[in-house]
Design an enzyme around this catalytic site. Sequence first.
Site, PDB file in Angstrom:
ATOM      1  N   CYS A  44      33.196 -16.649  18.349  1.00  0.00           N
ATOM      2  CA  CYS A  44      32.508 -15.221  18.005  1.00  0.00           C
ATOM      3  C   CYS A  44      33.594 -14.272  18.293  1.00  0.00           C
ATOM      4  O   CYS A  44      34.364 -14.215  19.614  1.00  0.00           O
ATOM      5  CB  CYS A  44      31.189 -14.795  18.683  1.00  0.00           C
ATOM      6  N   HIS A  45      33.532 -13.122  17.633  1.00  0.00           N
ATOM      7  CA  HIS A  45      34.688 -12.035  17.830  1.00  0.00           C
ATOM      8  C   HIS A  45      34.508 -11.366  19.120  1.00  0.00           C
ATOM      9  O   HIS A  45      35.146 -10.919  19.873  1.00  0.00           O
ATOM     10  CB  HIS A  45      34.663 -11.107  16.807  1.00  0.00           C
ATOM     11  N   THR A  46      33.026 -11.345  19.708  1.00  0.00           N
ATOM     12  CA  THR A  46      32.849 -10.986  21.080  1.00  0.00           C
ATOM     13  C   THR A  46      33.547 -11.876  22.124  1.00  0.00           C
ATOM     14  O   THR A  46      33.850 -11.175  23.199  1.00  0.00           O
ATOM     15  CB  THR A  46      31.275 -11.087  21.385  1.00  0.00           C
ATOM     16  N   CYS A 103      24.604 -16.187  17.541  1.00  0.00           N
ATOM     17  CA  CYS A 103      25.094 -15.071  17.669  1.00  0.00           C
ATOM     18  C   CYS A 103      25.154 -14.269  16.283  1.00  0.00           C
ATOM     19  O   CYS A 103      24.198 -13.963  15.473  1.00  0.00           O
ATOM     20  CB  CYS A 103      26.135 -14.714  18.476  1.00  0.00           C
ATOM     21  N   ARG A 135      34.270 -18.631  10.901  1.00  0.00           N
ATOM     22  CA  ARG A 135      34.038 -19.185  12.137  1.00  0.00           C
ATOM     23  C   ARG A 135      34.639 -20.417  12.348  1.00  0.00           C
ATOM     24  O   ARG A 135      34.803 -21.470  11.674  1.00  0.00           O
ATOM     25  CB  ARG A 135      32.531 -19.550  12.132  1.00  0.00           C
ATOM     26  N   HIS A 173      29.438 -18.004  23.787  1.00  0.00           N
ATOM     27  CA  HIS A 173      27.821 -17.826  23.910  1.00  0.00           C
ATOM     28  C   HIS A 173      27.414 -18.361  22.526  1.00  0.00           C
ATOM     29  O   HIS A 173      26.275 -18.021  22.362  1.00  0.00           O
ATOM     30  CB  HIS A 173      27.778 -16.326  23.827  1.00  0.00           C
ATOM     31  N   GLU A 174      28.088 -19.033  21.766  1.00  0.00           N
ATOM     32  CA  GLU A 174      27.637 -19.335  20.280  1.00  0.00           C
ATOM     33  C   GLU A 174      27.339 -20.842  20.277  1.00  0.00           C
ATOM     34  O   GLU A 174      28.671 -21.371  19.942  1.00  0.00           O
ATOM     35  CB  GLU A 174      28.258 -18.644  19.206  1.00  0.00           C
ATOM     36  N   CYS A 220      14.639  -7.786  25.956  1.00  0.00           N
ATOM     37  CA  CYS A 220      14.119  -8.268  27.354  1.00  0.00           C
ATOM     38  C   CYS A 220      15.145  -8.225  28.304  1.00  0.00           C
ATOM     39  O   CYS A 220      16.270  -8.549  28.329  1.00  0.00           O
ATOM     40  CB  CYS A 220      13.578  -9.886  27.102  1.00  0.00           C
ATOM     41  N   ARG A 241      18.847  -8.873  32.967  1.00  0.00           N
ATOM     42  CA  ARG A 241      20.073  -8.095  32.290  1.00  0.00           C
ATOM     43  C   ARG A 241      20.910  -7.608  33.399  1.00  0.00           C
ATOM     44  O   ARG A 241      22.228  -7.761  33.185  1.00  0.00           O
ATOM     45  CB  ARG A 241      19.526  -6.673  31.433  1.00  0.00           C
ATOM     46  N   CYS A 278       5.710  -7.686  30.611  1.00  0.00           N
ATOM     47  CA  CYS A 278       7.268  -7.357  29.966  1.00  0.00           C
ATOM     48  C   CYS A 278       6.928  -6.629  28.703  1.00  0.00           C
ATOM     49  O   CYS A 278       6.499  -7.168  27.371  1.00  0.00           O
ATOM     50  CB  CYS A 278       8.102  -8.372  29.524  1.00  0.00           C
ATOM     51  N   CYS A 296       8.991  -7.768  25.625  1.00  0.00           N
ATOM     52  CA  CYS A 296       8.879  -8.955  24.745  1.00  0.00           C
ATOM     53  C   CYS A 296       7.125  -8.871  24.112  1.00  0.00           C
ATOM     54  O   CYS A 296       7.197  -9.320  23.128  1.00  0.00           O
ATOM     55  CB  CYS A 296       8.761 -10.040  26.088  1.00  0.00           C
ATOM     56  N   CYS A 355      11.734 -13.403  28.009  1.00  0.00           N
ATOM     57  CA  CYS A 355      10.761 -14.035  29.050  1.00  0.00           C
ATOM     58  C   CYS A 355       9.410 -14.104  28.551  1.00  0.00           C
ATOM     59  O   CYS A 355       8.578 -15.388  29.200  1.00  0.00           O
ATOM     60  CB  CYS A 355      10.817 -13.282  30.312  1.00  0.00           C
TER      61      CYS A 355
END
Length: 731
Positions: free
Chosen positions: A86-88, A219, A414, A108-109, A154, A158, A143, A146, A138
């Site tokens: 991913c570009h992130t 993502c 991708r 993360h993907e 959520c 974090r 929460c 959520c 969660c």
Amino acid sequence: CLAGSAASAARLAPAAFTTLERPCCAAACRATAKLAAVEAVRSGAPIRCRAAVAFAPKEPVRIEEVIVDPPKAGEVRVRVIANALCHTDIYTLDGEDPEGLFPCILGHEAGAVVVDVGEGVTSVAPGDHVIPCYTPECGRLDCIFCQSSKTNLCPQIRATQGKGVMPDGTSRFKLASTGESLFHFMGCSTFAEYTVLAEISCAKIAPAAPLDKVCLLGCGVATGWGAVWNTCRVEPGSSVAVFGLGAVGLSVIQAAKLSGASRIFAIDINPDKFAAATEFGATECINSLEHESVVAELVSRTTWGVDYTFDCTGNTAVMRSALEAAHRGWGVSCVIGVAGAGKEIATRPFQLVTGRRWCGTAFGGWKSRSQVPGLVRRVLTGELPVDRYITHTFRGVEGTAGAIEALHSGECLRAVVTYGEADGATESAADGGAALELLASRTSWGGSQKRFKHRSAITGTDMTFSVFLPPGADEGERGIVRPSAEAPGPLPAVVFLAGLTCNDETAPAKGAFQQRAAELGLAVICPDTSPRSGVVDSGTWELGEGAGFYVDADKAPYKGAGFKMESYIVDELLPLCAGAFNIDASRMSVTGHSMGGHGALSLFLRHPGRFASASALAPICAPTECPWGRTAFGEYLEGGLEAGAEHDASKLVGSYTGPRTPILVDQGLDDEFLVEQLKPELLEAACAAAEYPLKLRRHAGYDHSYFFVSSFIDDHLTHHAQYLLRPKGDD
């Protein structure tokens, strides 16, 4: 050879992994590493594996041997099967992320398989397929995020996720060579063969889903879809403008087309991207370099601006243009792209005073654990194709560098890096039904009515089901259907869900559907109504065996007895039937009787796009408002009636976002359960309020029996045929 000495391998320079792992012994090296990992899992020990480690911004990643510690309480260790870059990831590697921490393992993907779990983990188990999600869920009752339908943000983990550590404040990674601790990334760190995730970051998905494709839903692609469907809720007939035509921009276009947008503007400075944009659904393409003001160009083409605009670039100047191109009075502009560290957005307040709204989205507003599995199902059915996004593929962790280079080239949507196979986790449905045991086969109206048994991975029990195959199906050994040149193409199918006390044989024996199904060329799949392990005895016919209510029980004793009928049908049985009987997974509809009618309506509404159409005969229309439903939800679900509302068709129809094919319901007026249990008037009112097309027919003289079902089943098959037999793409 690396297979001969793990200790020597740990001391080798990164390049040596490629140099020394000669073709003659590469398989042995991988097998040795895999056996060591398996042994580590069995003993709860750390795992040695390879990872692409980022040591500093703007430096190439290096392939290193790392040690992955076992999961602690509330954590899950997984084997990564495939990564989509991913570009992130690149944004952080290039030093643009203000939260970027080094040294770290990016990624993360991904798609992964659970290998072991920490104390207290209940939602996933070893062998489950998962998509790691950087936005956790969660699901706790306390929460407010959520529990709100307004957000997916959520905050449970974090604070620690932003610090590059697990919820207890420590890392699960260290370099094998030095013991130096490595930071986690976005709670995922999937550029490693193994990683550790928080349980609340694991979206459990259908085992039939190819992980090297659905990894994209971790993502970018899912974010674009959600920006359209969740954040902005684009209506049919709207105009849409998309700034930036990478994978995210194209997914916005794809979703806008599916939402019925009438005009879709695709804007980029690279005209080479316009062909793909048009393929995904763009109606007009604009090269912003050819115009003094792209805002003026869009306004001139639309008079007052565009209803919905989306920035997919991360460029703050483009974000401003997207806002100012939005329609006067009601235009909405959504920021998706992530801007560089320290960047700020600006516009004149007058742009907002005159009715434009600026909003943003994170992960498209999807609640990860509860909604990503549904997206995966829609990919499996062919409703949401993702193959076109994958322009580059690589193998092994060492392929990460090539994938990064491809993404930097500007020619890549991708790049997917595959680390291994999801072997041993599940049996593929495409294997032709190797695990099916044929129990019975009878000829009916030129077709065949069959019954099978198989071991369910989801319920943990033996399950039976029946299937009618129309004339012309090319049947082979054990009743399995093989595609052939002589046989018709993949069969459309109707799923018939039976009612209380019934099983998979009830409708085939009493429903009299075979003649009409044969005439229309439809397969009919009839699942059982519950597991039948004999573990639980409710003492009443309204609960337990024969009364699974088409929900996934999360309350003892039914949870432990495998009462997971929703997941069993949607995630296991239907893919199994598609593979075993040459059934088209993208052309299935659902109907049912009584409790099965409730199941048909709720599954249709809970899984948008999974079924082409829905109908029901004498259904339980509002289960939270009747004794049968209240009993079932109270005994099967920890959340009781509140959780049961998520399975109540009369409540679900108001928030349904999928294709709005008309629902057909037939009801006998002499039905002894009509007033107390069925309550069709509540569904009728809910559909009217939601403006959902419902055809509710009431019939004098008919009761609740299969005499009623057999009288009108032909109409229901005909109803479904008009949606199942139309050419693909014909709206």
